[in-house]
Design a protein around this motif. Structure first.
Motif, PDB file in Angstrom:
ATOM      1  N   ALA A  45     130.887  38.112  59.644  1.00 38.19           N
ATOM      2  CA  ALA A  45     130.343  38.285  60.996  1.00 38.19           C
ATOM      3  C   ALA A  45     130.450  36.995  61.799  1.00 38.19           C
ATOM      4  CB  ALA A  45     128.899  38.755  60.929  1.00 38.19           C
ATOM      5  N   MET A  46     130.179  35.863  61.160  1.00 36.56           N
ATOM      6  CA  MET A  46     130.281  34.583  61.868  1.00 36.56           C
ATOM      7  C   MET A  46     131.726  34.273  62.246  1.00 36.56           C
ATOM      8  SD  MET A  46     127.364  33.238  62.417  1.00 36.56           S
ATOM      9  CE  MET A  46     126.682  34.862  62.677  1.00 36.56           C
ATOM     10  N   ILE A  47     132.663  34.574  61.368  1.00 33.57           N
ATOM     11  CA  ILE A  47     134.083  34.356  61.677  1.00 33.57           C
ATOM     12  C   ILE A  47     134.527  35.272  62.811  1.00 33.57           C
ATOM     13  CG2 ILE A  47     136.430  34.606  60.772  1.00 33.57           C
ATOM     14  CD1 ILE A  47     135.318  33.634  58.059  1.00 33.57           C
ATOM     15  N   ALA A  48     134.110  36.538  62.763  1.00 35.84           N
ATOM     16  CA  ALA A  48     134.475  37.484  63.823  1.00 35.84           C
ATOM     17  C   ALA A  48     133.901  37.042  65.161  1.00 35.84           C
ATOM     18  CB  ALA A  48     133.986  38.883  63.473  1.00 35.84           C
ATOM     19  N   ARG A  49     132.686  36.533  65.141  1.00 36.47           N
ATOM     20  CA  ARG A  49     132.060  36.062  66.379  1.00 36.47           C
ATOM     21  C   ARG A  49     132.804  34.842  66.926  1.00 36.47           C
ATOM     22  NH1 ARG A  49     126.758  37.006  68.251  1.00 36.47           N
ATOM     23  NH2 ARG A  49     126.192  35.512  69.858  1.00 36.47           N
ATOM     24  N   ALA A  50     133.233  33.946  66.038  1.00 40.31           N
ATOM     25  CA  ALA A  50     133.958  32.751  66.467  1.00 40.31           C
ATOM     26  C   ALA A  50     135.337  33.115  67.040  1.00 40.31           C
ATOM     27  CB  ALA A  50     134.098  31.779  65.316  1.00 40.31           C
ATOM     28  N   VAL A  51     135.980  34.106  66.436  1.00 39.71           N
ATOM     29  CA  VAL A  51     137.304  34.522  66.905  1.00 39.71           C
ATOM     30  C   VAL A  51     137.206  35.157  68.303  1.00 39.71           C
ATOM     31  CG1 VAL A  51     139.166  36.183  66.466  1.00 39.71           C
ATOM     32  CG2 VAL A  51     138.287  34.760  64.612  1.00 39.71           C
ATOM     33  N   ARG A  52     136.143  35.901  68.537  1.00 39.59           N
ATOM     34  CA  ARG A  52     135.969  36.526  69.853  1.00 39.59           C
ATOM     35  C   ARG A  52     135.605  35.512  70.918  1.00 39.59           C
ATOM     36  NH1 ARG A  52     132.266  41.673  68.974  1.00 39.59           N
ATOM     37  NH2 ARG A  52     131.158  40.153  67.719  1.00 39.59           N
ATOM     38  N   GLY A  53     135.194  34.323  70.540  1.00 35.11           N
ATOM     39  CA  GLY A  53     134.933  33.279  71.483  1.00 35.11           C
ATOM     40  C   GLY A  53     133.535  33.233  72.055  1.00 35.11           C
TER      41      GLY A  53
END
Length: 57
Positions: A45-53
């Motif tokens: 979830a943290m990686i997905a949030r970081a990728v979305r910016g």
């Protein structure tokens, strides 16, 4: 999910206190599995949030 892990950990501790080794061992194993699944999903979830910016909250 973290609540379930804590619940199984408490069950394991109480079972160990009263001498039910098999139940304590099984509950501790379940708590450990649920905890690691929680950590893996948290990281994803943290990686997905970081990728979305999006900025962290």
């Amino acid at each position: 999910m973290l609540g379930w892990a804590v619940t199984f950990l408490v069950i394991a501790l109480i079972a160990a206190l009263f001498g039910f080794g098999g139940i304590a061992s099984a509950s501790a194993g379940i708590a450990q599995i649920i905890f690691f699944v929680f950590i893996a999903l948290f990281v994803v979830a943290m990686i997905a949030r970081a990728v979305r910016g999006r900025p962290p909250v």
